[in-house]
Design a protein around this motif. Sequence first.
Motif: not given
Length: 196
Positions: A158-173
């Motif tokens: 099987y494989f994995a997938r990461c998920v991130q909200t747009a709001e937290l992606a803005e902060i993290s990026a």
Amino acid sequence: DVISNPEFDLVIKMHSKRSVQDPQSVSSWFRRHLFENLFSTKSHVDHIYRRFAEEPQLGIVFPPVIHMGLPTMGNGWTANRLPAEALRKRLGINIPFDTHTPLSPYGSMFIARRETLLPLVEAAFTPEEFPSGGNYRDGSLAHVLERLYSYVVFSQGYFARCVQTAELAEISAVTLEYKLDTTSSYLHPHVLEQVK
């Protein structure tokens, strides 16, 4: 009993994420990173469920590696690598480990296909193998396992997938870009030379 029960398709692992070993500012950000990226809204959770329905080889979903406030980026194994190697056979892991930062659910919150977690049940861990409250640290079984969930899943095809909200992606990026910019200032300007 839940993981062994074929009546269930998916398992959600969540907890309070107290992180008693970290300062409040770090633990509260980590908690937000986990809960919002997995469970922010009904439509977000529906999207994750649809991924499982549409992708039969999707085994586990979790937030991306946390890198704000914690030294996981590039150093994700810390004291957990040797104990992880020791558990490889017990968990049926048959693929190589990542060199620096395992792709896994840091903080041990995720959504997974039930059957992909069966090797964890079959490993027959006992409560005595886990740390008591004050001994929760790198190298203890709980920290080691959080780096191995995805390897257990991968070893079954099987494989994995990461998920991130747009709001937290803005902060993290933005933070990630700052880290890359600062680190890159010490390197050759061309990427092929940086790799060398």
